[in-house]
Every structure is written in C-alpha cells, then in structure tokens.
Write an enzyme that holds these catalytic residues in place. Structure first.
Site, PDB file in Angstrom:
ATOM      1  N   GLN A 104      -5.125   4.783   4.681  1.00  0.00           N
ATOM      2  CA  GLN A 104      -4.719   3.401   4.987  1.00  0.00           C
ATOM      3  C   GLN A 104      -5.162   2.468   3.860  1.00  0.00           C
ATOM      4  OE1 GLN A 104      -6.582   0.614   7.889  1.00  0.00           O
ATOM      5  NE2 GLN A 104      -4.672   0.831   9.005  1.00  0.00           N
ATOM      6  N   HIS A 177      -1.517  -1.757   5.490  1.00  0.00           N
ATOM      7  CA  HIS A 177      -2.136  -2.486   6.603  1.00  0.00           C
ATOM      8  C   HIS A 177      -1.672  -3.942   6.601  1.00  0.00           C
ATOM      9  CE1 HIS A 177      -5.218  -4.520   8.927  1.00  0.00           C
ATOM     10  NE2 HIS A 177      -5.584  -3.357   9.416  1.00  0.00           N
ATOM     11  N   ALA A 179      -1.889  -5.986   9.512  1.00  0.00           N
ATOM     12  CA  ALA A 179      -2.263  -6.150  10.930  1.00  0.00           C
ATOM     13  C   ALA A 179      -3.616  -6.838  11.047  1.00  0.00           C
ATOM     14  CB  ALA A 179      -2.330  -4.760  11.581  1.00  0.00           C
ATOM     15  N   TYR A 182      -5.851  -9.341   8.535  1.00  0.00           N
ATOM     16  CA  TYR A 182      -6.239  -9.116   7.136  1.00  0.00           C
ATOM     17  C   TYR A 182      -5.131  -9.663   6.209  1.00  0.00           C
ATOM     18  CZ  TYR A 182     -10.133  -6.599   9.108  1.00  0.00           C
ATOM     19  OH  TYR A 182     -11.277  -6.301   9.815  1.00  0.00           O
TER      20      TYR A 182
END
Ligand SMILES: Cc1cc2nc3c(=O)[nH]c(=O)nc-3n(C[C@H](O)[C@H](O)[C@H](O)COP(=O)(O)O)c2cc1C
Length: 370
Positions: A104, A177, A179, A182
């Site tokens: 990730q 990412h 979500a 961030y």
C-alpha cells in the site's frame, strides 16, 4: 459434506488467482528501522498471515518520498536501496508460504506526525487530534503548507516510481491510498481542498491526483502487476464523514478510478464498521454500487470478522473480497481456523497497551501466556 463457506471460495483479480476471499487489511505497525527499512521481524510478521491462509495480504501504508510523505516514525518506506532490500526480505518470506502480497502506497499530507512541516492541498488544519502511539508528535494538528502545482506533479511521480520499485521487486501490485483523511483523500474532500486550479473545485478535479497516479502507475508497471485503490468516506479523525452527494459522488469517484485503470476498489471502514461506513447517509450500499457500476472486483472492510455478515456480503455479491484488520492481529491463521471450524480469538484494544508495534504485541502476548 457441507458447501464451502463463501469467504473461503477462490476468486480472481485480472489474471491473479486467489485461494480465498480473505484479505489482510493494511495496518501500520510502526516497526521499521528509524530510516524506514523493513526488518526481519516484519518479514516474519507478514509471512505468518500467508501461512495462516489469507488469500491476499495488503501491507501497511508505505511512504513514497523523502520530503513530506511519511506519516509516522518507524513507518516503512520504499525510496532507497536499503528499503528495497528490506522489502525483498519481506516478499521472500511471504512467497515461501505461497502468499500473495500488495504494497500500500500512502502520503500523509496534513496529518503527518513525523515531518517537521506538513504539506497539503490547502492550508486547512485537520479535525481531531494526532493518533496516539504513532510518531513523536501528539496533540492538535498544525495548519499545513500549501502544495504548489510542481509539488503535486512531484508527488504523483513519487507514487509512480514507488509502484515501479514494487513491480521490480516482484510484488503482486500496489494499492493507492486515497482514504481515511490522508493526502489523496484531503484532495478529494471539499473541506480540505480550497484550490482554484485543476486540482480543486469539481469532483473530477479533486480526484485528479488519484486518477493521474493510477493511470501513470498502470503505464509504468508490467502487465499482470495490479494497481488498486483504497477509498473511504470516514476519516481516521472524523468518523462521521459521508460523501456529500451520496450516490452521485460515489458514481463519479468509482467510475473515475475505474476509467483511470484501477484493477480493484477497496472500501475502507473506520470504527463503526461496514454497515455504517460503507453506506451513504441515505443507507445505499456502496460496495455493491461500486461493483455494479464499474464491474471491478471490490474489497469490503470493517468489523467483518463477523463471518455471518462476511459470508452474506459474498453470497449477495455485495463485494468480492473481505479485508480483516484488527481481528487478524490475534488471528493470523483466521482462514485456517474457519476451514477447521475453530473459534476466532476476540480482538481487544488491550493488545496495544505497550504500543502499536509488532514487538509491543509480542510482549503483551507473552505476558498473557505467562
Ligand atoms: C493498528 C492499525 C493500523 C492501521 N493502518 C492502516 C494503514 O496503514 N492503511 C490503511 O489503509 N488503513 C489502516 N488501518 C485501517 C484498517 O485497514 C481497517 O480499515 C480498519 O481497522 C477497519 O477494519 P477492521 O474492523 O477489520 O479492523 C489501520 C488500522 C489499525 C487498527
């Protein structure tokens, strides 16, 4: 003989075949060396989930540049030859257990608890307080500096270069990412993005950094290599955030990432679980909607160690995979336990009493066992 449990049936993403639909959710354990190099302990930690039968592992968020992407102290990165060597050790350990693993990729933006000065789409102080147990900085967030267009282009390139490094190392893919509040989600969220350039304003503009990264990462990596995306409504420090225009926003976000070339969509939940966070404010189910309008594989998340609910989600085709976070920490062998009809250990926040690191968990487990 009884039918296999739906979560234990095989599934695919593109040409990648997975032995079952149980996925280790990404979880930051702040256990890397001070320079962000993954350790032997991390290799053993990830291998344990592969050995325990998870169809796919998604690593904790990995920082993508040495400027201001790092969220926490001792977070792993993938920006130096030492990081590459550390991740190779992790990958080899997972492969020895026949595991599949996706890295990730994350940028902290305004919510970094590590860098001296955080940068974000706009100078807006994030809601809430810094997360306990991560980073040396605690308390209220500061007002971040505003990224220039050149900075944004460099961040996109950093994600793409890190995806290329993951591909070179032999990972099965990366998860971008966007979500939980961030950086990429700060761009997507109108309250934290006040820009009046091509990265602000309309939803298409606010999603642009994410779609650019997906598109460029797909072009820059080899063909079977997966580029997925993690999205969420809620933020780590704002549990009750919902996309303002419900299904209309969801349609634009899901089709936007699909058009950019995402191989899958992973919808994250925060502490109130799947039913709450993966629905719009009006109660429309978002994982099913993502599947229907994009045709992409979808990973559901949030309290889904409740296997009745997890199996129901798969049977009803509301999602294709189920990711397990906290409950996996005490059940690294959860898929094997389900196969053997063994009970699952209940998660307790007590396990973080010495901190969130792998070593802190090991200390707590040893004391419990004594
Ligand atoms: C210790 C911890 C660290 C986490 N770190 C990350 C992370 O690095 N990236 C991410 O996308 N989500 C992260 N999450 C969120 C989880 O992936 C997951 O969405 C959340 O825990 C809800 O799932 P669960 O109910 O199965 O735990 C973290 C959660 C926990 C508990």
């Amino acid at each position: 003989m009884t039918d296999p449990k739906p979560v234990l049936t095989p599934c695919t993403i593109g040409t990648h075949a997975f032995q079952n639909r149980l996925v280790l959710a990404p979880m930051s354990r702040a256990s890397a060396l001070d320079d962000g190099t993954p350790t032997q302990t991390m290799a053993e930690y990830y291998a344990e989930f592969a050995k325990g039968g998870y169809g796919l592992l998604i690593t904790e968020g990995v920082f993508v540049d040495d400027l201001c992407s790092q969220c926490y102290s001792n977070q792993p990165g993938l920006t130096t030859p030492l990081h590459e060597a550390g991740w190779k050790t992790v990958l080899d350990a997972v492969r020895r257990e026949d595991g599949k693993i996706i890295l990730q990729l994350i940028h902290a933006g305004a919510v970094s608890q590590h860098v001296p000065k955080a940068f974000a789409p706009s100078p807006v102080r994030p809601k809430g307080e810094m997360l306990q147990g991560y980073g040396y900085r605690q308390g209220a967030y500061e007002v971040p500096g505003e990224l220039t267009l050149k900075d944004i282009e460099d961040i996109e390139t950093a994600f793409v270069e890190t995806a290329r490094a993951a591909d070179r190392l032999g990972f099965d893919g990366v998860e971008i990412h966007c979500a939980n509040g961030y950086l990429l989600d700060q761009f997507l969220t109108p309250e934290t993005n006040l820009r009046a350039d091509p990265y602000g304003g309309s939803l298409t503009n606010r999603l642009r950094i994410t779609t650019n990264i997906i598109e460029r990462a797909q072009t820059a990596t080899s063909k079977p290599f997966l580029v997925g995306v993690r999205l969420s409504q809620a933020k780590a420090t704002d549990q009750d955030y919902f996309w303002e225009n419900g299904l209309d926003d969801a349609r634009e976000i899901f089709t936007g990432v699909a058009k950019a070339g995402a191989d899958y969509i992973h919808l994250a939940s925060e502490k109130n679980g799947y039913a709450y966070h993966s629905s719009t404010r009006d109660g429309d189910n978002l994982t099913a909607f993502a599947k229907t309008i994009t045709g992409l594989p979808v990973i559901a998340n949030g309290g889904l160690q409740d296997m009745n609910l997890a199996n129901e989600i798969i049977s009803n085709e509301q999602a294709d995979f189920i990711s397990i976070g906290k409950a996996a920490l005490l059940n690294p062998d959860l898929p094997k336990r389900l196969q053997a009809n063994l009970p699952i250990r209940d998660f307790t926040f007590e396990m973080f009493q010495y901190g969130v690191t792998i070593e802190a968990q090991q200390r707590w487990e040893m004391e419990k066992a004594a």
